[in-house]
Design a protein around this motif. Structure first.
Motif, PDB file in Angstrom:
ATOM      1  N   GLN A 134      34.936  48.545  38.269  1.00 21.60           N
ATOM      2  CA  GLN A 134      36.395  48.341  38.225  1.00 21.60           C
ATOM      3  C   GLN A 134      36.870  48.105  36.815  1.00 21.60           C
ATOM      4  OE1 GLN A 134      38.953  47.797  40.554  1.00 21.60           O
ATOM      5  NE2 GLN A 134      40.405  46.790  39.295  1.00 21.60           N
ATOM      6  N   TYR A 194      38.103  41.121  45.850  1.00 24.49           N
ATOM      7  CA  TYR A 194      37.078  40.542  44.982  1.00 24.49           C
ATOM      8  C   TYR A 194      36.366  39.372  45.640  1.00 24.49           C
ATOM      9  CZ  TYR A 194      38.032  43.380  40.926  1.00 24.49           C
ATOM     10  OH  TYR A 194      38.129  44.442  40.050  1.00 24.49           O
ATOM     11  N   LEU A 241      35.551  48.015  42.843  1.00 17.70           N
ATOM     12  CA  LEU A 241      35.214  46.599  42.892  1.00 17.70           C
ATOM     13  C   LEU A 241      34.040  46.277  41.979  1.00 17.70           C
ATOM     14  CD1 LEU A 241      35.770  43.913  44.345  1.00 17.70           C
ATOM     15  CD2 LEU A 241      34.074  44.599  46.042  1.00 17.70           C
ATOM     16  N   VAL A 295      31.724  42.853  41.304  1.00 20.22           N
ATOM     17  CA  VAL A 295      31.467  41.471  41.676  1.00 20.22           C
ATOM     18  C   VAL A 295      31.249  40.646  40.416  1.00 20.22           C
ATOM     19  CG1 VAL A 295      29.922  39.938  42.951  1.00 20.22           C
ATOM     20  CG2 VAL A 295      30.456  42.214  43.849  1.00 20.22           C
ATOM     21  N   LYS A 351      35.307  32.358  43.282  1.00 15.70           N
ATOM     22  CA  LYS A 351      34.944  33.320  44.329  1.00 15.70           C
ATOM     23  C   LYS A 351      34.253  32.611  45.497  1.00 15.70           C
ATOM     24  CE  LYS A 351      32.604  37.760  44.938  1.00 15.70           C
ATOM     25  NZ  LYS A 351      31.702  37.445  46.051  1.00 15.70           N
ATOM     26  N   ILE A 381      38.611  37.585  38.194  1.00 20.77           N
ATOM     27  CA  ILE A 381      38.524  39.041  38.016  1.00 20.77           C
ATOM     28  C   ILE A 381      38.450  39.431  36.541  1.00 20.77           C
ATOM     29  CG2 ILE A 381      39.636  41.246  38.522  1.00 20.77           C
ATOM     30  CD1 ILE A 381      40.901  39.919  40.977  1.00 20.77           C
TER      31      ILE A 381
END
Length: 752
Positions: A53, A147, A168, A170, A182, A484
């Motif tokens: 991403q 996410y 995406l 991680v 997260k 993110i």
């Protein structure tokens, strides 16, 4: 979704189910035809996938296109913030100006608020927190949910992360803060509920903004007529505004296909005029107001006025109304185009207007209640009055359109009852009209206008709606920064202590005016959030019931081998929300109608937490039972901004993609000749079913009740509130456009 969105050469994503145990679930394949091995060919649950991403939505567009978009954005994005000079000074000094130096303090507050929140926060930071080019509260929520597994509905599938728009990455476990946030969102149910609640609150406030913007903009613009006709009182202004608002909502059904082209010249003229009038007043009355760029005047202003200065922040915040529209309307343009129009046109024009008004007020403090119109040179009065009314209508139009979009997003993510969405443009997918919402907005706008009559108390209500959206956006932005973007924690703290703190100070000020009109958006938000929470709760509980009571593989084999069940030649599309396993509605159907169609497709319409799903990746097919011909599952995936296909076109595409799946599924086996023959046989079965019986639809007619032993609150929410909403909104067959002549409903009761 328009017809030209799906090309003939598109192929479905093909999922081949092998019974090989121990497979790690990783994808392989090429050019959109992918295989994903699963340990269970029938009941596929979520697996882990890795992809990559970036977080920029700036496409590599030619400069000519970017400039064209920047010009169009003036007509769509800036109507609200552009018309704020109509009422800001009145809101800052509702009781008149007591000290001329206060004008400089207020001007300095406006100047630095515009720089800090409008320019730095929105134009240069928030626009980057987009969801594949789309902005707004739900875009941030969907981005966070991708996410971190923060969604409360258990309908995730491994294949979802294979969609090209998912992109995406991680967070690395080496980044402590990103991993901590997260983990919190994934492992704490309370955090998931809080995230959803805050999203709903932000959505309700934006819708409230859609109600208040037309009222305050039109009232402020029409109020200027009293400068030329003193016989006009508040009642006359109010009734003229009501007529304009009713007409505005009546024309919504015709759509806004050419909104960018038709409105951009009017708003461009508006910005040019307010800038020139600002320069004129600045030069004529008091060029010394330039001293307001010194932030010390803010400190002096608070030292002189103390509590009154803090209260006046509720008026200052009105200079920022419409900032959220930059982010919400990003999907129609791109980051660079909005940054260009903001920096080169909008910000300079508005700042010049405020400096000009301050210069005028330094010599005419008694005109603060009508600052905008009083400061216009006499020969320019009537032209500016006409332009102001047009600009106010445009500002209203922008927020009404934004309200339609955000309601559509809420429906797609299971947070709002189903409503009719009419696409008013064949060329622009985002231009929609929702009749039910339009009627409610019109009634609310008329009611608010009749109730308040003037802009003073209305400004108090408007300020609360605006600041709540600001603080919610900042809260989500901090999560995005940490989880993110993995921003340096010191920069995150700096953001919180500057922009975040400033917004909460503004919030404390507007809440002080709760009883003076500030209660309106909060009452409205309570009603809206209650509806959204009740609907989402019922929606999730119903899904969880189906998930926990789904038909087992053994039960399906038993049903298929039952010789007492007659086969009927036709293709049956069995609609179900469940994407893993077979809905218990199927058992109910077989028990009451001992007949099965020769081709049975379990169809699940699913919304992904992304703005758009590429049309070639929309369909996922799977053969439910490898040894039984003619039984398939199809998951049809949409993003929250995607339009649904027309039913007739949907049928054709679905059947074509099914045949593609059968061909490609058969070609992957070792015995190519045998499996090719089998594929031809299955395709022949589909063609024969359509020729002899056509396409039929099966759907549940469900009743949802609280299970025995449930508490009073749960029984009240499910048996009364949710059931009442469910009865009074559009039913599934209406939403999907299913023809009644080919529809069979199966009754079932969900005890949740």
């Amino acid at each position: 979704m328009e017809r030209n969105d799906i090309a003939e050469e598109e192929r479905p994503k093909v999922i081949k189910d092998d019974s090989t145990d121990g497979d790690d679930g990783r994808a392989e394949g090429d050019k959109g035809l992918r295989k994903i091995k699963k340990s269970d060919p029938f009941d596929v649950e979520t697996a882990q996938f890795n992809s990559h991403q970036g977080h920029s939505s700036n496409q590599n567009l030619p400069w000519g296109v970017i400039i064209k978009l920047a010009i169009q954005s003036i007509g769509v994005v800036y109507g609200d913030i552009g018309t704020s000079p109509l009422y800001v000074m009145t809101g800052v000094f509702p009781n008149g100006i007591k000290n001329e130096e206060d004008i400089l303090g207020a001007l300095s507050l406006i100047f630095y608020s515009m720089i800090l929140i409008y320019m730095i926060k929105y134009v240069f930071i928030v626009l980057s927190a987009n969801d594949n080019g789309d902005g707004g509260t739900f875009a941030l929520y969907s981005l966070i949910c991708r996410y971190a597994k923060a969604s409360l509905t258990p309908n995730e599938q491994a294949e979802d992360k294979e969609v090209s728009n998912y992109r995406l990455e991680v967070p690395s476990r080496r980044l402590r803060w990103a991993s901590a946030v997260k983990s919190l969102l994934e492992n704490r149910k309370a955090a998931k509920y809080l995230l959803l609640f805050v999203t709903m609150l932000g959505t309700a406030m934006v819708i409230g903004d859609g109600i208040l913007t037309p009222c305050i903009s039109v009232l402020s613009a029409i109020g200027g007529i009293r400068e030329a006709a003193s016989s006009f009182g508040n009642d006359q202004v109010m009734w003229i505004s009501v007529v304009i608002l009713i007409l505005l909502f009546q024309v919504q059904r015709f759509g806004t296909q050419k909104v960018g082209y038709s409105f951009a010249p009017i708003l461009s003229l508006w910005f040019l005029c307010i800038a020139l009038i600002g320069i004129y007043n600045f030069a004529k009355h008091d060029p010394g107001v330039i001293r307001a760029v010194n932030p010390l005047y803010i400190i002096h202003y608070f030292m002189r006025n103390k509590k009154d200065a803090w209260i006046s922040l509720g008026g200052v915040i009105l200079c920022l109304t419409g900032s959220e529209a930059l982010f919400a309307d990003l999907g129609h343009f791109n980051i660079l185009s909005i940054q260009l129009s903001s920096c080169l046109v909008v910000f300079p024009s508005i700042i010049l207007a405020y400096f000009g008004q301050a210069a005028y007020l330094r010599k005419h403090t008694e005109d603060v209640a009508s600052t905008f119109y009083s400061s216009i040179p006499k020969p320019m009065y009537w032209p500016m009055f006409v332009i102001a009314v047009l600009a106010a209508i445009i500002a209203s139009q922008a927020m009404i359109s934004a309200t339609y979009s955000i309601v559509k997003q809420s429906v797609a993510l299971g947070c709002f009852p189903s409503v009719k969405v009419v696409h008013t443009s064949k060329d622009h997918e985002g231009q929609i009209y929702i009749p039910e919402v339009n009627t409610l907005l019109m009634l609310a706008c008329v009611g608010v206008t009749l109730g308040f009559k003037t802009t003073l108390q209305l400004g108090n209500a408007y300020g609360i709606a605006v600041v709540f959206v600001f603080t919610i956006t900042s809260t989500f932005l901090v999560i995005v920064m940490i989880m993110i973007w993995k921003t340096n924690i010191l920069l995150v703290v700096l953001y919180i202590l500057t922009i975040g703190l400033a917004e909460y100070v503004f919030l404390s000020s507007v809440l002080y005016k709760f009883v003076d009109g500030g209660y309106v958006p909060l009452v409205f938000a309570v009603v809206m959030v209650t509806i959204m929470l009740v609907w989402n709760y019922g929606y999730r509980k119903k899904y969880e019931y189906e998930f926990e009571n789904k038909v087992s593989r053994e039960a399906l084999v038993t049903i298929m081998s039952n010789t007492n069940i007659r086969q009927v030649p036709a293709v049956a599309l069995f609609y179900t929300e469940l994407v893993q396993g077979i809905s218990p509605v199927f058992n109910q159907y077989v028990a009451n109608v001992p007949a099965l169609h020769s081709v049975l497709i379990f169809v699940s319409i699913k919304s992904l937490p992304i703005s758009k799903v590429p049309s070639e990746e929309r369909f996922i097919f799977r053969q439910v039972e490898p040894e039984a011909s003619g039984i398939y599952r199809c998951v049809v995936r949409y993003g929250y901004r995607d339009a649904r296909m027309e039913q007739q076109f949907f049928e054709k595409v679905l059947i074509d993609r099914l045949k593609d799946f059968i061909r490609n599924d058969g070609s992957d086996h070792g015995m190519a000749m045998v499996n090719e023959a089998r594929a031809q046989k299955e395709i022949g079965l589909v063609d024969e079913a359509i020729e002899n019986g056509g396409i039929k639809y099966l759907m549940a007619q469900s009743e949802v009740i609280a299970s025995s032993g449930s508490g009073c609150s749960k029984r009240f929410v499910i048996n009364y509130l949710y059931s009442w909403l469910k009865r009074n909104v559009r039913q599934q067959e209406e939403v999907f456009g299913i023809p009644h002549k080919r529809l069979l409903k199966v009754g079932i009761t969900y005890e949740i």
